[in-house]
Design a protein around this motif. Sequence first.
Motif, PDB file in Angstrom:
ATOM      1  N   SER A   1      17.252   0.403 -10.117  1.00  0.00           N
ATOM      2  CA  SER A   1      16.156   1.291  -9.744  1.00  0.00           C
ATOM      3  C   SER A   1      14.801   0.650 -10.051  1.00  0.00           C
ATOM      4  O   SER A   1      14.679  -0.269 -10.866  1.00  0.00           O
ATOM      5  N   SER A   2      13.750   1.158  -9.378  1.00  0.00           N
ATOM      6  CA  SER A   2      12.393   0.638  -9.563  1.00  0.00           C
ATOM      7  C   SER A   2      11.386   1.738  -9.250  1.00  0.00           C
ATOM      8  O   SER A   2      11.733   2.776  -8.701  1.00  0.00           O
ATOM      9  N   ALA A   3      10.121   1.472  -9.614  1.00  0.00           N
ATOM     10  CA  ALA A   3       9.067   2.458  -9.392  1.00  0.00           C
ATOM     11  C   ALA A   3       7.776   1.773  -8.972  1.00  0.00           C
ATOM     12  O   ALA A   3       7.449   0.679  -9.448  1.00  0.00           O
ATOM     13  N   SER A   4       7.048   2.446  -8.089  1.00  0.00           N
ATOM     14  CA  SER A   4       5.720   2.001  -7.661  1.00  0.00           C
ATOM     15  C   SER A   4       4.728   3.115  -7.972  1.00  0.00           C
ATOM     16  O   SER A   4       4.895   4.240  -7.508  1.00  0.00           O
ATOM     17  N   ILE A   5       3.709   2.784  -8.762  1.00  0.00           N
ATOM     18  CA  ILE A   5       2.685   3.759  -9.119  1.00  0.00           C
ATOM     19  C   ILE A   5       1.324   3.255  -8.666  1.00  0.00           C
ATOM     20  O   ILE A   5       0.855   2.220  -9.134  1.00  0.00           O
ATOM     21  N   ASN A   6       0.735   3.950  -7.695  1.00  0.00           N
ATOM     22  CA  ASN A   6      -0.644   3.711  -7.286  1.00  0.00           C
ATOM     23  C   ASN A   6      -0.854   2.370  -6.574  1.00  0.00           C
ATOM     24  O   ASN A   6      -1.896   1.742  -6.716  1.00  0.00           O
ATOM     25  N   THR A   7       0.139   1.940  -5.786  1.00  0.00           N
ATOM     26  CA  THR A   7       0.038   0.677  -5.052  1.00  0.00           C
ATOM     27  C   THR A   7       0.332   0.931  -3.576  1.00  0.00           C
ATOM     28  O   THR A   7       1.362   1.510  -3.250  1.00  0.00           O
TER      29      THR A   7
ATOM     30  N   SER B   1       4.686   6.965  -6.784  1.00  0.00           N
ATOM     31  CA  SER B   1       3.515   7.808  -7.007  1.00  0.00           C
ATOM     32  C   SER B   1       2.359   7.174  -6.251  1.00  0.00           C
ATOM     33  O   SER B   1       2.043   6.004  -6.449  1.00  0.00           O
ATOM     34  N   LEU B   2       1.736   7.949  -5.363  1.00  0.00           N
ATOM     35  CA  LEU B   2       0.604   7.441  -4.589  1.00  0.00           C
ATOM     36  C   LEU B   2      -0.417   8.563  -4.414  1.00  0.00           C
ATOM     37  O   LEU B   2      -0.495   9.214  -3.376  1.00  0.00           O
TER      38      LEU B   2
ATOM     39  N   ILE C   1      -7.767  11.366  -3.539  1.00  0.00           N
ATOM     40  CA  ILE C   1      -6.623  11.643  -2.674  1.00  0.00           C
ATOM     41  C   ILE C   1      -5.799  10.400  -2.378  1.00  0.00           C
ATOM     42  O   ILE C   1      -4.575  10.419  -2.386  1.00  0.00           O
ATOM     43  N   ALA C   2      -6.463   9.277  -2.099  1.00  0.00           N
ATOM     44  CA  ALA C   2      -5.750   8.091  -1.642  1.00  0.00           C
ATOM     45  C   ALA C   2      -4.957   7.420  -2.758  1.00  0.00           C
ATOM     46  O   ALA C   2      -3.889   6.891  -2.530  1.00  0.00           O
ATOM     47  N   ALA C   3      -5.486   7.433  -3.962  1.00  0.00           N
ATOM     48  CA  ALA C   3      -4.789   6.834  -5.095  1.00  0.00           C
ATOM     49  C   ALA C   3      -5.391   7.408  -6.368  1.00  0.00           C
ATOM     50  O   ALA C   3      -6.600   7.547  -6.476  1.00  0.00           O
ATOM     51  N   GLY C   4      -4.537   7.728  -7.319  1.00  0.00           N
ATOM     52  CA  GLY C   4      -5.021   8.332  -8.546  1.00  0.00           C
ATOM     53  C   GLY C   4      -5.903   7.393  -9.344  1.00  0.00           C
ATOM     54  O   GLY C   4      -5.744   6.176  -9.288  1.00  0.00           O
TER      55      GLY C   4
ATOM     56  N   LEU D   1       5.943  -1.133 -11.228  1.00  0.00           N
ATOM     57  CA  LEU D   1       4.637  -1.718 -10.928  1.00  0.00           C
ATOM     58  C   LEU D   1       3.608  -0.599 -10.941  1.00  0.00           C
ATOM     59  O   LEU D   1       3.720   0.375 -10.195  1.00  0.00           O
ATOM     60  N   CYS D   2       2.625  -0.746 -11.807  1.00  0.00           N
ATOM     61  CA  CYS D   2       1.610   0.290 -12.002  1.00  0.00           C
ATOM     62  C   CYS D   2       0.231  -0.343 -11.821  1.00  0.00           C
ATOM     63  O   CYS D   2      -0.121  -1.277 -12.558  1.00  0.00           O
ATOM     64  N   THR D   3      -0.538   0.120 -10.840  1.00  0.00           N
ATOM     65  CA  THR D   3      -1.824  -0.493 -10.516  1.00  0.00           C
ATOM     66  C   THR D   3      -2.994   0.387 -10.939  1.00  0.00           C
ATOM     67  O   THR D   3      -3.054   1.566 -10.598  1.00  0.00           O
TER      68      THR D   3
END
Length: 482
Positions: A131-137, A174-175, A190-193, A216-218
Amino acid sequence: MSDKPVILLNIDSLMPNPLEIAIQTGRAPALQFLMEKGSYYPNMVSSFPTMSVTIDSSLLTGTYANKHQVPGLTWFDDKEKKIVNYGTGFTETFRLGMRKTIHQMLYDLNHKHLSNEVTTIYEELAKKGISSASINTFVYRGNTPQKMKVPRLFQTLTTFKDGKWTAEAPPIISLGAFSKIRSRSFTYQIAAGNYKYTAKELRHLIRKRHLPKFTLCTFQDLDARIHLKGPMDMKGISKIDKEIQKILNMFSTWEKAIDEVVWLVMGDNGHAPMRHKYKEAIIDLRKVLKDYKVAKIERPIRRKDQLVFCVNQRMAYIYLLDEAISFEQIIKQLRQDDRIDIIAWKGKDGVNVTSGSKKGFLRYDRGCAITDVYEQHWNIEGDLDLLDLDITEGNKISFDDYPDVLARLHGALHSHTGRFLVVNAKPGYDFKAQHTPPHFRAAHGSLHKQESLVPLIIAGTVEAPIYPRIINLKEFILRIIH
């Protein structure tokens, strides 16, 4: 290999010099801790153009733009005869069409433009059942269908039916307002936290013990501050560091955090300081090439249009639509402006390079005649000074002002089809076309080391990337995850 999960904190526009000063002056204790407990690489080579969507694509696929085919924040699609823009600024976005730009950013970028010939870290891990996660990318392509939704207030600005679409994404995404990990959370952007919202999403995964093997958290906020405040702004680093402190505080001790997790902290691009007099700093391509009919961004391409400009801050693509116009004609006029340091285009025998600030000509291509410091092989002839190349005693090409320039420039020129030139501005200067947003204090986009060298901190493992380049991080991450 390690059983630990990997968290990659990508801090947009984090640069080595201000990072080191922030640490030395006590403004970034969390980053200082990770640096002292791990390894620090001050000169990681970014992708080109040094714009986030291209860099993120390189990070996730381990390739330059010739393979992943995301040429920049804006470029011209020769097949569909339209300008692609993922959001370069409000005025430009408004002129191009808000609905079109938002669709390109949220959907086309991942599902049409990012090449299917390459795989992302998320896709590679999914094949192994990890499993993996993308936050704000914004570059997020994975293997899991995810329901995304535009808030009702903004649905008229999109082309999605009922404001909904299905994205191929990681299992956790999460976006901003489009997809949330915490269902009842609220973000003002709205577009990215923003950086606080982003950190809260990550902390939620840790608190609920839902942290996947790779996250990955941007943090995007620092970039906007530097455009306004200049490259040496410290306040943005300090604010983000406070959020990283809160993340580390989720563990019983900070030492426990690096015992249980591999932490990677990186910048994606640097910034070049702009000259104080704005009018002197701006290279207006409409004036430089005033003898030609340039396509206007607010209308479809017309038969009489001869050129298209797609400006990525300190670099630009110049497209020749009119077959009667030769590269030589355009190059002759570009060379009259000494603020342009690299002018490059594809030829039958490889990549051609000249300059507005230096004399000479250089041609190179993939080959076997000579090797660079990254073990890439090239045939090269002409004036090496144009790309600030040097031949070492071991008969290897080394780089200075333009890191890994042969591969990065080759990547941009082979990233999409069409007749076009790549132009690169000298430090202190910025390109402008129709409605290009201004950057008064700092800008990025070019090949120069000011924008191309970024920091990387690794804590929680003794493993390291093969080479200090963003394109080598994919292999490194997959190597330490199992």
